[in-house]
Structures are given as C-alpha cells and as structure tokens.
Motif scaffolding. Sequence first.
Motif, PDB file in Angstrom:
ATOM      1  N   TRP A 141      15.600   0.748  -4.265  1.00  8.90           N
ATOM      2  CA  TRP A 141      15.479  -0.124  -2.475  1.00  8.90           C
ATOM      3  C   TRP A 141      15.443  -1.685  -3.063  1.00  8.90           C
ATOM      4  CZ3 TRP A 141       9.827  -0.123  -1.134  1.00  8.90           C
ATOM      5  CH2 TRP A 141       9.429  -0.825   0.325  1.00  8.90           C
ATOM      6  N   ARG A 142      15.964  -1.800  -2.203  1.00  8.13           N
ATOM      7  CA  ARG A 142      16.102  -3.396  -1.838  1.00  8.13           C
ATOM      8  C   ARG A 142      14.907  -3.934  -0.896  1.00  8.13           C
ATOM      9  NH1 ARG A 142      20.394  -6.352  -4.448  1.00  8.13           N
ATOM     10  NH2 ARG A 142      22.201  -4.450  -5.072  1.00  8.13           N
ATOM     11  N   ALA A 143      14.079  -3.787  -0.922  1.00  7.50           N
ATOM     12  CA  ALA A 143      12.298  -3.346   0.242  1.00  7.50           C
ATOM     13  C   ALA A 143      12.689  -5.329   0.896  1.00  7.50           C
ATOM     14  CB  ALA A 143      11.206  -4.019  -0.698  1.00  7.50           C
ATOM     15  N   GLY A 144      13.312  -6.093  -0.003  1.00  6.89           N
ATOM     16  CA  GLY A 144      13.522  -8.130   0.391  1.00  6.89           C
ATOM     17  C   GLY A 144      11.390  -8.075   0.528  1.00  6.89           C
ATOM     18  N   ALA A 168      17.226  -6.186 -17.743  1.00  2.00           N
ATOM     19  CA  ALA A 168      18.504  -6.418 -17.543  1.00  2.00           C
ATOM     20  C   ALA A 168      19.755  -5.567 -16.677  1.00  2.00           C
ATOM     21  CB  ALA A 168      19.169  -5.934 -18.945  1.00  2.00           C
ATOM     22  N   LEU A 169      19.125  -4.137 -16.354  1.00  2.00           N
ATOM     23  CA  LEU A 169      19.351  -3.424 -15.328  1.00  2.00           C
ATOM     24  C   LEU A 169      19.086  -4.066 -14.196  1.00  2.00           C
ATOM     25  CD1 LEU A 169      18.310   0.205 -16.612  1.00  2.00           C
ATOM     26  CD2 LEU A 169      20.901  -0.887 -16.606  1.00  2.00           C
ATOM     27  N   ALA A 170      17.908  -4.412 -13.685  1.00  2.00           N
ATOM     28  CA  ALA A 170      17.691  -5.755 -12.521  1.00  2.00           C
ATOM     29  C   ALA A 170      18.839  -6.872 -12.272  1.00  2.00           C
ATOM     30  CB  ALA A 170      15.906  -6.199 -12.246  1.00  2.00           C
ATOM     31  N   ASP A 171      18.584  -7.284 -13.809  1.00  2.00           N
ATOM     32  CA  ASP A 171      20.083  -8.026 -13.834  1.00  2.00           C
ATOM     33  C   ASP A 171      21.020  -7.689 -12.753  1.00  2.00           C
ATOM     34  OD1 ASP A 171      19.911 -11.511 -14.343  1.00  2.00           O
ATOM     35  OD2 ASP A 171      21.407 -10.833 -15.764  1.00  2.00           O
ATOM     36  N   GLY A 172      21.819  -7.086 -13.528  1.00  2.00           N
ATOM     37  CA  GLY A 172      22.641  -6.325 -13.296  1.00  2.00           C
ATOM     38  C   GLY A 172      23.145  -6.132 -12.585  1.00  2.00           C
ATOM     39  N   ALA A 173      22.231  -5.816 -11.562  1.00  2.00           N
ATOM     40  CA  ALA A 173      22.606  -5.109  -9.699  1.00  2.00           C
ATOM     41  C   ALA A 173      22.266  -6.885  -9.358  1.00  2.00           C
ATOM     42  CB  ALA A 173      21.659  -3.821  -9.897  1.00  2.00           C
ATOM     43  N   GLY A 174      22.014  -7.414  -9.795  1.00  2.00           N
ATOM     44  CA  GLY A 174      22.178  -8.328  -8.726  1.00  2.00           C
ATOM     45  C   GLY A 174      20.788  -8.690  -7.961  1.00  2.00           C
ATOM     46  N   LEU A 175      19.317  -8.290  -8.887  1.00  2.00           N
ATOM     47  CA  LEU A 175      18.825  -8.434  -7.598  1.00  2.00           C
ATOM     48  C   LEU A 175      18.053  -9.808  -8.297  1.00  2.00           C
ATOM     49  CD1 LEU A 175      17.103  -4.332  -8.615  1.00  2.00           C
ATOM     50  CD2 LEU A 175      17.703  -5.811  -6.657  1.00  2.00           C
ATOM     51  N   ARG A 176      16.873  -9.955  -7.427  1.00  2.00           N
ATOM     52  CA  ARG A 176      15.846 -11.695  -7.714  1.00  2.00           C
ATOM     53  C   ARG A 176      15.695 -11.761  -7.166  1.00  2.00           C
ATOM     54  NH1 ARG A 176      19.984 -11.145 -10.435  1.00  2.00           N
ATOM     55  NH2 ARG A 176      21.843 -12.438 -10.689  1.00  2.00           N
ATOM     56  N   GLY A 177      13.693 -12.039  -8.267  1.00  2.00           N
ATOM     57  CA  GLY A 177      12.422 -12.539  -7.918  1.00  2.00           C
ATOM     58  C   GLY A 177      11.644 -11.205  -8.359  1.00  2.00           C
ATOM     59  N   ALA A 178      10.051 -10.669  -8.361  1.00  2.00           N
ATOM     60  CA  ALA A 178       9.581  -9.723  -8.537  1.00  2.00           C
ATOM     61  C   ALA A 178       9.803  -8.652  -8.283  1.00  2.00           C
ATOM     62  CB  ALA A 178       7.938 -10.037  -8.472  1.00  2.00           C
ATOM     63  N   GLY A 179      10.103  -7.024  -8.737  1.00  2.00           N
ATOM     64  CA  GLY A 179       9.955  -6.234  -8.381  1.00  2.00           C
ATOM     65  C   GLY A 179       9.829  -5.458  -9.924  1.00  2.00           C
ATOM     66  N   VAL A 180      10.332  -4.265  -8.750  1.00  2.00           N
ATOM     67  CA  VAL A 180       9.448  -3.085 -10.067  1.00  2.00           C
ATOM     68  C   VAL A 180      10.514  -2.111 -10.104  1.00  2.00           C
ATOM     69  CG1 VAL A 180       8.308  -0.059  -9.671  1.00  2.00           C
ATOM     70  CG2 VAL A 180       7.190  -2.459  -8.422  1.00  2.00           C
ATOM     71  N   GLY A 181      10.231  -1.570 -11.828  1.00  2.00           N
ATOM     72  CA  GLY A 181      11.025  -0.934 -12.173  1.00  2.00           C
ATOM     73  C   GLY A 181      11.008   0.462 -13.406  1.00  2.00           C
ATOM     74  N   LEU A 182      11.323   1.467 -12.794  1.00  2.00           N
ATOM     75  CA  LEU A 182      10.725   2.371 -12.944  1.00  2.00           C
ATOM     76  C   LEU A 182      11.907   3.689 -14.336  1.00  2.00           C
ATOM     77  CD1 LEU A 182       9.833   3.715  -9.671  1.00  2.00           C
ATOM     78  CD2 LEU A 182       8.371   3.216 -11.487  1.00  2.00           C
TER      79      LEU A 182
END
Length: 226
Positions: free
Chosen positions: A34-37, A78-92
């Motif tokens: 979910w790319r909440a923004g 690392a998975l978030a970075d590979g998906a192009g996600l930036r900034g603070a987020g939640v990883g489950l």
Amino acid sequence: MTAVLPSVRTATGLLPVQRLTRFEDGAELRAVLWRAGPGWRMISSATLGGGIGARAWVLNAQVAHGYRRTDPERHLAALADGAGLRGAGVGLMTAADVSRPGRGRSGGVEAVATSGVSVRGWAASPAEGTRTPAGPGTINIVVAVPVAMSDAALVNAVATATEAKVQALLDLGYDCSGTPTDAVCVAARTPVPGDEVHAFAGPRSLWGARLARAVHGAVREATPTP
C-alpha cells in the motif's frame, strides 16, 4: 538475490494495494503493498516501522516456510528499497500466501488481511514464552481510517481490530484466538488544524464500530474455512 517485479494488479479505494512478485533464494514469493503517501499516522506491531508515527507505505511480504533469518527488520528494509519505497513505512512478514488478500469495508473504513492458520491457538496458554524472536506473522491486518485519531484512540483501534479478528475466526469455526505471530497496522489521517481528532476507537464508538466490521470482513474473506 532478490528481484522485485511490477505489480500484477491494483485495487482502488482508500486502501489500494499492489501485488508484487519477487524471486528469492530460488523461490517465487509475493507481497502486498500500500503506497499510502503523505498525510498518514500509523500504529503497528510490525518488525519494521512499528510503534506510532508518520508512515508513507505498508509492505506485507511473504517469506518461505521455515524462515530462519535473524534480521527481519533489515530484510524488510531491503525489500522496501527494492520496491522503490522511500521514507518511513511499515514492514510486515508472513509465511502465508498473500496473493489473494481479504478486503473489508464499512462506513469509509477499509481493511486488508492476509491469513494462514496452520499454526494457531489461544493467547492465554500454559506454555512458557520465549526470549527468541518470533517467526514471520501469519494473520496480518492493515486498516485505513479516513479521520484523525489521538494516540489513545490508535491504541484502542488496535484492540478493536484484534477483537474483530478473533470474532471472525470463531465465526468461521476455528477454536483459537489467532496465531502466535499475528501483526496489525492501523492508519489514520494526520491531524489538520480545524479538523476533529477522534479520541475513541472502541467497538461501540462511531469509527471503532466501522473498523471492527471492516476487519471482521477482511479476516473472514482471507481465512480458509476449517
């Protein structure tokens, strides 16, 4: 080696999710993103980005059964970075199949759940707890509420979501309260001057009742019948 492939489908609504596929250690694994923004505060029990704070995305990643890594936070980052996600987020994380997440909606609240219940039981157990990190979560719940909530209400919302999860399991015929590693994330809007900040999210409050119905529906849809 990890490769993240483009999403195969995108849902619409307050909580649109993308389904990602990656190849890791010779296996095809999936994730729900979910790319909440901007404009969201989240509370979560997640390994990555847990607690309360501003968060811009939620990644629910499938891992292989028998997961043995002892650095899940680094792995998720690392998975978030590979998906192009930036900034603070939640990883489950979860070992369950996430290709068909359950969805629930009620009065503007939306929930998405992934569920596997092969390892389940009751929360109050005579078994002694352990000091070692738990394995990847099995019932993972993400909820989006379109209003601002106080810190106390966010805590209340987690309790309400958990109660609704247990209700869904009992309704399906399971004799359990969940799995040992369930995780939850509740997102509410960042307070804006002049807007109401809701102080309650119990199951009989306006937004808590809606949250409970949304979570109940999502968990029922995601969980296989016994």
